[in-house]
Design a protein around this motif. Structure first.
Motif, PDB file in Angstrom:
ATOM      1  N   ARG A 201       2.604 -11.985   0.766  1.00 46.13           N
ATOM      2  CA  ARG A 201       4.048 -12.093   0.971  1.00 46.13           C
ATOM      3  C   ARG A 201       4.753 -10.743   0.994  1.00 46.13           C
ATOM      4  NH1 ARG A 201       9.176 -14.269  -2.611  1.00 46.13           N
ATOM      5  NH2 ARG A 201      10.161 -15.026  -0.760  1.00 46.13           N
ATOM      6  N   PHE A 202       4.236  -9.810   0.210  1.00 46.32           N
ATOM      7  CA  PHE A 202       4.902  -8.527   0.062  1.00 46.32           C
ATOM      8  C   PHE A 202       4.457  -7.529   1.138  1.00 46.32           C
ATOM      9  CE2 PHE A 202       4.532 -10.646  -4.051  1.00 46.32           C
ATOM     10  CZ  PHE A 202       5.875 -10.727  -4.417  1.00 46.32           C
ATOM     11  N   GLY A 203       3.508  -7.948   1.992  1.00 42.07           N
ATOM     12  CA  GLY A 203       3.011  -7.065   3.032  1.00 42.07           C
ATOM     13  C   GLY A 203       1.869  -6.170   2.593  1.00 42.07           C
ATOM     14  N   ASN A 204       1.323  -6.407   1.413  1.00 42.47           N
ATOM     15  CA  ASN A 204       0.143  -5.667   0.981  1.00 42.47           C
ATOM     16  C   ASN A 204      -1.054  -6.064   1.837  1.00 42.47           C
ATOM     17  OD1 ASN A 204       1.522  -4.503  -1.308  1.00 42.47           O
ATOM     18  ND2 ASN A 204       1.342  -6.508  -2.302  1.00 42.47           N
ATOM     19  N   LEU A 205      -1.891  -5.079   2.187  1.00 39.26           N
ATOM     20  CA  LEU A 205      -3.044  -5.316   3.051  1.00 39.26           C
ATOM     21  C   LEU A 205      -4.331  -5.244   2.237  1.00 39.26           C
ATOM     22  CD1 LEU A 205      -1.989  -2.905   5.972  1.00 39.26           C
ATOM     23  CD2 LEU A 205      -1.797  -5.407   5.957  1.00 39.26           C
ATOM     24  N   GLN A 206      -4.869  -6.422   1.894  1.00 40.49           N
ATOM     25  CA  GLN A 206      -6.150  -6.409   1.188  1.00 40.49           C
ATOM     26  C   GLN A 206      -7.262  -6.153   2.190  1.00 40.49           C
ATOM     27  OE1 GLN A 206      -8.290  -9.986  -0.601  1.00 40.49           O
ATOM     28  NE2 GLN A 206      -7.520  -8.994  -2.434  1.00 40.49           N
ATOM     29  N   LEU A 207      -8.174  -5.246   1.825  1.00 41.76           N
ATOM     30  CA  LEU A 207      -9.314  -4.916   2.688  1.00 41.76           C
ATOM     31  C   LEU A 207     -10.552  -5.653   2.204  1.00 41.76           C
ATOM     32  CD1 LEU A 207      -8.710  -1.061   2.981  1.00 41.76           C
ATOM     33  CD2 LEU A 207      -7.955  -2.880   4.546  1.00 41.76           C
ATOM     34  N   SER A 208     -11.504  -5.833   3.105  1.00 42.39           N
ATOM     35  CA  SER A 208     -12.775  -6.432   2.692  1.00 42.39           C
ATOM     36  C   SER A 208     -13.618  -5.435   1.901  1.00 42.39           C
ATOM     37  CB  SER A 208     -13.526  -6.956   3.920  1.00 42.39           C
ATOM     38  OG  SER A 208     -13.635  -5.964   4.910  1.00 42.39           O
TER      39      SER A 208
ATOM     40  N   GLY B  86       0.820   3.178  13.592  1.00 46.60           N
ATOM     41  CA  GLY B  86       1.480   3.892  12.507  1.00 46.60           C
ATOM     42  C   GLY B  86       2.888   3.418  12.374  1.00 46.60           C
ATOM     43  N   GLU B  87       3.766   4.229  11.808  1.00 48.74           N
ATOM     44  CA  GLU B  87       5.135   3.775  11.602  1.00 48.74           C
ATOM     45  C   GLU B  87       5.660   3.211  12.906  1.00 48.74           C
ATOM     46  OE1 GLU B  87       5.706   6.861   8.178  1.00 48.74           O
ATOM     47  OE2 GLU B  87       4.293   6.600   9.820  1.00 48.74           O
ATOM     48  N   GLY B  88       5.896   1.921  12.893  1.00 49.32           N
ATOM     49  CA  GLY B  88       6.569   1.320  14.036  1.00 49.32           C
ATOM     50  C   GLY B  88       5.707   1.072  15.246  1.00 49.32           C
ATOM     51  N   GLY B  89       4.395   1.314  15.208  1.00 49.88           N
ATOM     52  CA  GLY B  89       3.608   0.944  16.383  1.00 49.88           C
ATOM     53  C   GLY B  89       2.444   1.865  16.634  1.00 49.88           C
ATOM     54  N   ALA B  90       1.880   1.727  17.837  1.00 47.65           N
ATOM     55  CA  ALA B  90       0.673   2.472  18.190  1.00 47.65           C
ATOM     56  C   ALA B  90       0.999   3.949  18.379  1.00 47.65           C
ATOM     57  CB  ALA B  90       0.063   1.893  19.457  1.00 47.65           C
TER      58      ALA B  90
ATOM     59  N   SER C 221       6.547  -3.017   2.705  1.00 44.07           N
ATOM     60  CA  SER C 221       5.468  -3.743   3.347  1.00 44.07           C
ATOM     61  C   SER C 221       4.543  -2.794   4.093  1.00 44.07           C
ATOM     62  CB  SER C 221       6.048  -4.775   4.315  1.00 44.07           C
ATOM     63  OG  SER C 221       5.047  -5.248   5.186  1.00 44.07           O
ATOM     64  N   ALA C 222       3.283  -2.721   3.653  1.00 37.23           N
ATOM     65  CA  ALA C 222       2.302  -1.913   4.373  1.00 37.23           C
ATOM     66  C   ALA C 222       2.008  -2.525   5.737  1.00 37.23           C
ATOM     67  CB  ALA C 222       1.020  -1.791   3.543  1.00 37.23           C
ATOM     68  N   ALA C 223       2.070  -3.850   5.814  1.00 36.88           N
ATOM     69  CA  ALA C 223       1.819  -4.519   7.095  1.00 36.88           C
ATOM     70  C   ALA C 223       2.852  -4.093   8.131  1.00 36.88           C
ATOM     71  CB  ALA C 223       1.855  -6.035   6.904  1.00 36.88           C
ATOM     72  N   GLU C 224       4.103  -4.013   7.711  1.00 39.49           N
ATOM     73  CA  GLU C 224       5.148  -3.570   8.643  1.00 39.49           C
ATOM     74  C   GLU C 224       5.010  -2.095   8.963  1.00 39.49           C
ATOM     75  OE1 GLU C 224       9.187  -4.414   7.604  1.00 39.49           O
ATOM     76  OE2 GLU C 224       8.770  -6.547   7.306  1.00 39.49           O
TER      77      GLU C 224
ATOM     78  N   GLY D 116       2.007  -1.843  11.135  1.00 40.18           N
ATOM     79  CA  GLY D 116       2.018  -2.737  12.293  1.00 40.18           C
ATOM     80  C   GLY D 116       0.707  -3.475  12.499  1.00 40.18           C
ATOM     81  N   VAL D 117       0.080  -3.898  11.420  1.00 44.83           N
ATOM     82  CA  VAL D 117      -1.223  -4.577  11.539  1.00 44.83           C
ATOM     83  C   VAL D 117      -1.200  -5.906  10.801  1.00 44.83           C
ATOM     84  CG1 VAL D 117      -2.409  -2.357  11.681  1.00 44.83           C
ATOM     85  CG2 VAL D 117      -2.244  -3.536   9.471  1.00 44.83           C
ATOM     86  N   GLY D 118      -2.222  -6.720  11.090  1.00 45.45           N
ATOM     87  CA  GLY D 118      -2.350  -8.024  10.447  1.00 45.45           C
ATOM     88  C   GLY D 118      -3.781  -8.310  10.071  1.00 45.45           C
ATOM     89  N   VAL D 119      -4.019  -9.561   9.686  1.00 43.45           N
ATOM     90  CA  VAL D 119      -5.360  -9.965   9.274  1.00 43.45           C
ATOM     91  C   VAL D 119      -6.352  -9.743  10.414  1.00 43.45           C
ATOM     92  CG1 VAL D 119      -6.793 -11.973   8.714  1.00 43.45           C
ATOM     93  CG2 VAL D 119      -4.608 -11.626   7.542  1.00 43.45           C
ATOM     94  N   GLY D 120      -7.500  -9.177  10.069  1.00 42.40           N
ATOM     95  CA  GLY D 120      -8.557  -8.965  11.046  1.00 42.40           C
ATOM     96  C   GLY D 120      -8.619  -7.536  11.559  1.00 42.40           C
TER      97      GLY D 120
END
Lengths: 284, 284, 284
Positions: free
Chosen positions: A191-198, A220-224, A264-267, A270-274
């Motif tokens: 929910r907080f945008g934390n990115l758990q890694l495998s 990176g910040e805001g995109g590719a 949010s690290a996800a924001e 700019g990345v998601g699961v996978g």
């Protein structure tokens, strides 16, 4: 309850908009009135079996004795089996749900011995074949809570025949300058945008990582196109970061995670699961 | 509990963002500590009494003995009555909430006899008139759980005076070529985008339906104007469809539903609750 | 439970998307199996300590005996203290969570005496420092439910050292024509778009208010620049308003609120939490 577990840990992709989870809880209440239902979450993305499996693995170490009822079930109504598993002993943990890879990783985390049965399907009323959570799995869970032995729920099957998900990628390679980079995948965006890694932490982790991207995927910040190879500090707590700073932390499941303090690290990335990401030693 | 029901089935449009549902649960816990609350859903769209009523009807067959507490209440603070109903016997099911059509369809599904009382309103503290779920309905539910007879909650009223919602449209007509088309309405769009229709299955249903639209409302992939009259297969399970294929299924409430395998029929057809759709025999 | 409270009121910013709240519930079930968890809400906006504190204050009058477990905790892993409070007597209410201002307003509402302890932190497994709800607060709550005296949970501290949030603004001023205007802040926007103000009703409130805006912030239907100084009727119930009409009501927490009948005052005025608004007497 007479000889059976008294707690049901319930996870699904049913969401909260509809009454699906509520109706399953009502069936449990009717058939096993003494059991207590602990909702883990019902917001697994629709049909995302792997996300459900990872969630169960994260939660498992904190669950006491009981039955895990998990339903993320795109194959409902097909020939996929409904199963009940008992793992570990002498007080085994039980798992009930579809045989599609959802239950097995958590059950294996409990450990041996593992016993599995294919649930005997009650004769459906009318042609209803779309809600096994209510019609097949909840009654099986209630039977266990009421003290039924696992074997009474259906036909014993070989646990080696259970469906198994592919494991997330995790490998090492070398950058052009010879540094080793450990590649892993984002396995969870919370929910907080934390990115758990495998990836798991290691005693040899440096104080500062260089973040590496697969070729052509630099973001990176805001995109590719943004700061590939940025330096990321390893910290023990969010509070060691400046507001908005990206860091690497050992998260609540003892996995490495990319995080931003109160952000949010996800924001930010700019990345998601996978998404595949690499952690390298910093340049010399 | 001493003579009263021990389970409360709780449905509302309170959402989860605020503490509304939590405060009602707290009041129930304080006034009837032995009762167990089973949340059905709190995500009924704000003020959508008909959607709440339909949800109760779908859930009812799976609820054991207890009290249904339902609050979707745009008229709170007006002269609309608060009511408690007992339906069926010898162990009646109870319903508590506003008299606006929300409770009656589910109560009638339980069957006769039906007894109704208008809840006696406690003297409000201050001028508070906006949260009957907390101040009027939850105390009434707790009293029932504590063994109070229904008649003690207020003044007995004639069930025929209870507010009744209009029923969804369902009718037959003929297409220009003589085929019969059965018109019904989308009564529910669930989380997965399945479209439940107000139509029930029939032994005479063909293997393939032709989907019909009211004149001028033809829609389809991505919007209006698309394949009116498309053929839709009747299947027994999602798994009989190809990924992305639209089909007709008998859903978990024994109603006809338009579905897409691992996809959203609502998105595919661009429709929502209330849309009139026709199912016809395929052209000869 | 043996000597301890048997109800846990649980509030957090964990959301429902992840298993955070579920895992905390599982820990409570394992460590204090006889306690009943009443979820207040888990949808406090991430890191919004003040919103969490206000929610607890609103809910408190409706909570029976028990422990409030509240976790909105941007400072997790920092030197901020974890605390447990006991307020009032002879049957005190307990509060467990971070010492960041979240708990104190509700605890003070219970009244004196107040006793506070800084929770003794268990030795963390690995480097995990990010989930005190699971690892620190839930075990402390369970210990209380199991009858542990507050003092056993850690070191007694002076309640005057607890972190205190700033209070919302509330002041009076005069308009150019001499009328008195009472300024307060929007303290809550609920699911329905009702705007709770930090102002309380007064016996001297007029039947009609003139809505006043801070200079340069005038807004209205659809945005800025719209009817500043509009007249707003004070009503006792939503039903006294016409559909779409803005009014002032004494809300369910005995505070003044700007509301629209079957609509959203937040959307109508284009404002959110924190907006300063004034209520003035109407022009002569």
């Amino acid at each position: 309850l007479p000889g059976g577990p008294d707690t049901v840990f319930f996870l699904s992709d049913f969401g909260s908009k509809d009454e699906f989870a509520g109706v399953v809880r009502a069936v449990l209440r009717r058939l096993a009135p003494g059991a207590v239902v602990v909702d883990l979450t019902h917001e697994i993305a629709p049909f995302d079996v792997a996300a459900g499996a990872r969630t169960l693995v994260r939660a498992l170490p904190y669950l006491g004795p009981g039955v895990v009822l998990a339903v993320v079930d795109p194959g409902v109504g097909s020939s996929r089996r409904g199963v009940a598993l008992a793992a570990g002993g002498p007080e085994p943990r039980f798992f009930v749900g579809p045989d599609n890879g959802l239950l097995l990783p958590a059950a294996e985390l409990v450990g041996d011995p593992m016993v599995a049965v294919e649930l005997e399907r009650p004769v459906p009323e009318g042609d209803v074949t779309t809600f096994d959570g209510r019609d097949l799995f909840a009654p099986a869970v209630a039977a266990l809570c009421n003290g039924a032995p696992l074997a009474d729920l259906g036909t014993t099957i070989d646990p080696d025949t259970l469906v198994r998900l592919l494991l997330p990628l995790s490998r090492h390679s070398r950058l052009p300058d010879g540094r080793i980079v450990r590649w892993s995948q984002v396995s969870w965006v919370d929910r907080f945008g934390n990115l758990q890694l495998s990836a798991s932490p290691s005693d040899e982790d440096p104080e500062v990582f260089a973040l590496a991207w697969p070729e052509g995927e630099e973001k990176g910040e805001g995109g590719a196109g943004a700061p590939a190879g940025r330096m990321v500090r390893r910290v023990r707590a969010f509070a060691e970061l400046r507001a908005g700073e990206l860091g690497v932390i050992v998260d609540a499941n003892a996995r490495l995670a990319l995080v931003v303090r109160e952000g949010s690290a996800a924001e930010l990335l700019g990345v998601g699961v996978g998404q595949v990401l690499g952690l390298a030693e910093p340049p010399a």
